[in-house]
Design an enzyme around this catalytic site. Structure first.
Site, short mmCIF file in Angstrom:
data_model
loop_
_atom_site.label_atom_id
_atom_site.label_comp_id
_atom_site.label_asym_id
_atom_site.label_seq_id
_atom_site.Cartn_x
_atom_site.Cartn_y
_atom_site.Cartn_z
N CYS A 34 -10.29 -24.17 -13.81
CA CYS A 34 -8.80 -23.90 -13.35
C CYS A 34 -8.90 -22.54 -12.85
O CYS A 34 -8.70 -21.66 -13.72
CB CYS A 34 -7.93 -24.52 -14.41
SG CYS A 34 -6.31 -23.82 -14.24
N CYS A 37 -5.79 -20.69 -14.28
CA CYS A 37 -5.87 -20.44 -15.60
C CYS A 37 -6.48 -19.02 -15.97
O CYS A 37 -6.03 -18.41 -16.71
CB CYS A 37 -6.65 -21.56 -16.16
SG CYS A 37 -5.83 -23.08 -16.26
#
Length: 110
Positions: A34, A37
């Protein structure tokens, strides 16, 4: 990329480290694939440094620990859930600027 200095929490120790914690605990649900993230990680590190005595920040790899994210209906990553006294008191989905995250957390970390 530098490894995070934030401690990890797992399905196995979530109750102990988060739900039974004395103060507010922010859990960052993330995954290695991600990109947002990864953008969020240094922001949370800064917040942890500034608010360390009032707020615990933990990271949970949602891929390695599928039970807890499902239990708390985490559907998008990154999601930050703020737990206080065993309850989710705030949920922040997606990357936000540090100032916006601090504003979301301020009532529980003042």
């Amino acid at each position: 990329m530098a490894e995070s200095t934030l401690a990890a929490v797992t399905d196995a120790n979530f109750d102990e480290l988060v739900l039974k914690a004395d103060g507010p605990v922010l859990v960052d649900f993330w995954a290695s694939w991600c990109a947002p993230c990864r953008q969020l990680a240094p922001i949370l590190e800064e917040i942890a440094t500034e608010k360390g005595e009032k707020l615990t920040i933990l990271k949970m790899d949602a891929d390695a620990n599928p039970v807890t994210p499902a239990q708390f209906r985490v559907t998008g990553l990154p999601t930050m859930n703020l737990y206080y006294k065993g309850e989710v008191v705030r949920s922040i989905v997606g990357v936000r600027p540090k100032s916006a995250i601090l504003k979301e957390l301020e009532e529980h970390t003042a």
